[in-house]
Design a protein around this motif. Sequence first.
Motif, PDB file in Angstrom:
ATOM      1  N   SER A   6      28.573  62.372  44.813  1.00 22.71           N
ATOM      2  CA  SER A   6      29.278  61.107  44.610  1.00 22.71           C
ATOM      3  C   SER A   6      29.041  60.118  45.744  1.00 22.71           C
ATOM      4  O   SER A   6      29.196  58.908  45.560  1.00 22.71           O
ATOM      5  CB  SER A   6      30.787  61.361  44.475  1.00 22.71           C
ATOM      6  OG  SER A   6      31.066  62.189  43.385  1.00 22.71           O
ATOM      7  N   HIS A   9      25.476  58.865  44.951  1.00 27.78           N
ATOM      8  CA  HIS A   9      25.420  58.432  43.552  1.00 27.78           C
ATOM      9  C   HIS A   9      24.145  58.915  42.857  1.00 27.78           C
ATOM     10  O   HIS A   9      23.595  58.223  42.008  1.00 27.78           O
ATOM     11  CB  HIS A   9      25.530  56.905  43.441  1.00 27.78           C
ATOM     12  CG  HIS A   9      26.530  56.314  44.388  1.00 27.78           C
ATOM     13  ND1 HIS A   9      27.818  56.774  44.486  1.00 27.78           N
ATOM     14  CD2 HIS A   9      26.418  55.307  45.294  1.00 27.78           C
ATOM     15  CE1 HIS A   9      28.464  56.073  45.404  1.00 27.78           C
ATOM     16  NE2 HIS A   9      27.647  55.195  45.917  1.00 27.78           N
ATOM     17  N   PHE A 163      32.422  55.189  47.740  1.00 23.72           N
ATOM     18  CA  PHE A 163      32.255  55.692  46.372  1.00 23.72           C
ATOM     19  C   PHE A 163      32.254  54.502  45.405  1.00 23.72           C
ATOM     20  O   PHE A 163      33.157  54.334  44.587  1.00 23.72           O
ATOM     21  CB  PHE A 163      33.384  56.661  46.014  1.00 23.72           C
ATOM     22  CG  PHE A 163      33.442  57.876  46.900  1.00 23.72           C
ATOM     23  CD1 PHE A 163      32.435  58.827  46.872  1.00 23.72           C
ATOM     24  CD2 PHE A 163      34.496  58.067  47.774  1.00 23.72           C
ATOM     25  CE1 PHE A 163      32.479  59.946  47.685  1.00 23.72           C
ATOM     26  CE2 PHE A 163      34.566  59.178  48.582  1.00 23.72           C
ATOM     27  CZ  PHE A 163      33.547  60.126  48.548  1.00 23.72           C
ATOM     28  N   HIS A 166      32.606  53.984  41.122  1.00 19.90           N
ATOM     29  CA  HIS A 166      33.782  54.240  40.296  1.00 19.90           C
ATOM     30  C   HIS A 166      34.285  52.951  39.650  1.00 19.90           C
ATOM     31  O   HIS A 166      34.244  51.886  40.255  1.00 19.90           O
ATOM     32  CB  HIS A 166      34.884  54.892  41.135  1.00 19.90           C
ATOM     33  CG  HIS A 166      34.430  56.178  41.748  1.00 19.90           C
ATOM     34  ND1 HIS A 166      33.908  57.195  40.982  1.00 19.90           N
ATOM     35  CD2 HIS A 166      34.385  56.599  43.031  1.00 19.90           C
ATOM     36  CE1 HIS A 166      33.569  58.194  41.781  1.00 19.90           C
ATOM     37  NE2 HIS A 166      33.851  57.849  43.015  1.00 19.90           N
ATOM     38  N   ILE A 241      38.260  63.231  40.191  1.00 20.94           N
ATOM     39  CA  ILE A 241      37.662  61.905  40.340  1.00 20.94           C
ATOM     40  C   ILE A 241      38.683  60.877  40.819  1.00 20.94           C
ATOM     41  O   ILE A 241      38.346  59.917  41.519  1.00 20.94           O
ATOM     42  CB  ILE A 241      37.009  61.452  39.011  1.00 20.94           C
ATOM     43  CG1 ILE A 241      36.179  60.186  39.198  1.00 20.94           C
ATOM     44  CG2 ILE A 241      38.041  61.273  37.925  1.00 20.94           C
ATOM     45  CD1 ILE A 241      34.989  60.342  40.086  1.00 20.94           C
ATOM     46  N   ALA A 244      38.783  60.171  44.604  1.00 21.46           N
ATOM     47  CA  ALA A 244      37.674  59.520  45.306  1.00 21.46           C
ATOM     48  C   ALA A 244      38.144  58.293  46.072  1.00 21.46           C
ATOM     49  O   ALA A 244      37.736  58.047  47.215  1.00 21.46           O
ATOM     50  CB  ALA A 244      36.566  59.151  44.317  1.00 21.46           C
ATOM     51  N   HIS A 269      33.013  65.724  42.402  1.00 21.76           N
ATOM     52  CA  HIS A 269      34.194  65.193  41.730  1.00 21.76           C
ATOM     53  C   HIS A 269      34.199  65.563  40.250  1.00 21.76           C
ATOM     54  O   HIS A 269      33.219  65.326  39.544  1.00 21.76           O
ATOM     55  CB  HIS A 269      34.243  63.665  41.868  1.00 21.76           C
ATOM     56  CG  HIS A 269      34.613  63.203  43.245  1.00 21.76           C
ATOM     57  ND1 HIS A 269      33.793  62.418  44.030  1.00 21.76           N
ATOM     58  CD2 HIS A 269      35.732  63.434  43.974  1.00 21.76           C
ATOM     59  CE1 HIS A 269      34.396  62.185  45.192  1.00 21.76           C
ATOM     60  NE2 HIS A 269      35.564  62.786  45.184  1.00 21.76           N
ATOM     61  N   HIS A 271      35.716  65.027  36.515  1.00 27.69           N
ATOM     62  CA  HIS A 271      36.297  63.903  35.787  1.00 27.69           C
ATOM     63  C   HIS A 271      37.541  64.315  34.997  1.00 27.69           C
ATOM     64  O   HIS A 271      37.912  65.477  34.944  1.00 27.69           O
ATOM     65  CB  HIS A 271      35.244  63.256  34.893  1.00 27.69           C
ATOM     66  CG  HIS A 271      34.278  62.412  35.661  1.00 27.69           C
ATOM     67  ND1 HIS A 271      34.039  61.087  35.372  1.00 27.69           N
ATOM     68  CD2 HIS A 271      33.500  62.697  36.743  1.00 27.69           C
ATOM     69  CE1 HIS A 271      33.165  60.598  36.233  1.00 27.69           C
ATOM     70  NE2 HIS A 271      32.819  61.555  37.069  1.00 27.69           N
ATOM     71  N   ARG A 313      31.147  66.227  34.862  1.00 30.31           N
ATOM     72  CA  ARG A 313      31.125  64.785  35.145  1.00 30.31           C
ATOM     73  C   ARG A 313      31.363  63.937  33.898  1.00 30.31           C
ATOM     74  O   ARG A 313      31.122  62.736  33.913  1.00 30.31           O
ATOM     75  CB  ARG A 313      29.804  64.393  35.814  1.00 30.31           C
ATOM     76  CG  ARG A 313      29.703  64.841  37.258  1.00 30.31           C
ATOM     77  CD  ARG A 313      28.594  64.137  38.023  1.00 30.31           C
ATOM     78  NE  ARG A 313      27.269  64.466  37.540  1.00 30.31           N
ATOM     79  CZ  ARG A 313      26.473  63.625  36.905  1.00 30.31           C
ATOM     80  NH1 ARG A 313      26.860  62.381  36.663  1.00 30.31           N
ATOM     81  NH2 ARG A 313      25.275  64.004  36.500  1.00 30.31           N
TER      82      ARG A 313
END
Length: 471
Positions: A6, A9, A163, A166, A241, A244, A269, A271, A313
Amino acid sequence: MYLYNSLSHKKELFVPNNPDLVKMYTCGPTVYHYAHIGNLRSYIMEDVLEKSLRYLGYPVRRVMNITDVGHLSSDGDTGEDKMLKGARREHKTVMEIAQMYTDAFFDDCAKLNIRKPEIVQPATGCIPEFIDMVGKLLDGGYAYLAGGNVYFDTSKLEKYYVFTEHDEEDLAVGVREGVEEDTNKRNKNDFVLWFTKSKFEDQALKWESPWGVGYPGWHIECSAISMKYLGEDLDIHCGGIDNAFPHHTNEIAQSESVIGHKWCNYWFHVHHLNTEGGKMSKSKGEFLTLSSLESRGYDPIVYRFFCLQSHYRRNLVFSWENLDNAALAYGKLIEKIAALRGGEPCQPEALEALRQRFTAALNADLNTSLAITALYDVLKAKCSDATKLAALAEFDTVLSLNLLPAAEKQREKAAREAAASADPEIDALVADRAAAKKAKNFAEADRIRDELKARGIEIIDTPQGSKWRRL
């Protein structure tokens, strides 16, 4: 092994700081209520990650915190302290509430075959470490006193939002509900490291500090606990998530300001679990617990299987229909495994070929849906049953779906049912039909079949022979 990081990315090859010991940190529960099944999805996937690393040959040391200090709705000390809220609801002390829900959390983990981390540290046991870290941030110019509280100064950072992929919904969830402007802050992104001026006059847990009697902010605990047990170089940090931002963002800010270098290399992370009405949330009072699934007759392992069918994810949509489908699929999988017999020897080359497919699924950013497919590949493989059973047992050290024990229970149940419905006369007719078929006397075989059908008996032909059951 490739994992989605994360922080960068993108998917990256996992290379630990020290291959002899992977250091892994997991954000644990805030123990003011039962964990809901959305929370538990994160812990299931983190469990699979840890077991995958071990399966691939890495020793792992995993640390988890328990948030048993007040968990506020904002850094401005607004909203309601979650621990106090739980204590009032249950008519218990804050520490009784913490112990009650900590025990409940690990009971749920045991039912889901989630391995308990080697180190589990309640926040209340590390107050000296929190105070020490806050002091270092003040000494280094990264923190300031205002309105009786100690704040982290985000203006000292070259980059605060790390992050950045997001979406706004995730950021809003991270900020949490009921946030009010805190006029003590120099910058809107600054966050509290230590509270000494609380709006809660009945705050149950307070400690002496150089800045007055108070208690730590939420973010400081994970940084300090991680460094206490894992040092200044962390391999993997896990969480949902919604952590984050701001929680993990703030952890990075304060940790790297203290140590002066990069702290954690990989951020993992998981989801959300959504219902048809949106994200499951304890704060809204609309959530399902593992016990609520059990009360409706579901095996907790079916919920684990349900989670593993989707990638970590991706948001996963929960419905009773989807859980029913998972239960049906799991039941059929166990039936197929129960039909295997181990008589022939294991075939090492065939086992290695099956192992490569399974390992490839784990290495592809922990693709558990492909890992489940690898189980079906085992069942379809042209190799001995002993080889298949060996592969299934090995893969289940990661998936933890009770594959062989559940299959054994299935066989025992079938044996009990067969014994309960034994009928020597019908057994003899079924044997006569088998003999007629072997002698190619199909007319006699059909006659016996029709006679049995007229008596309410169905014959089921299987590779292991003919069976019968009452209609």
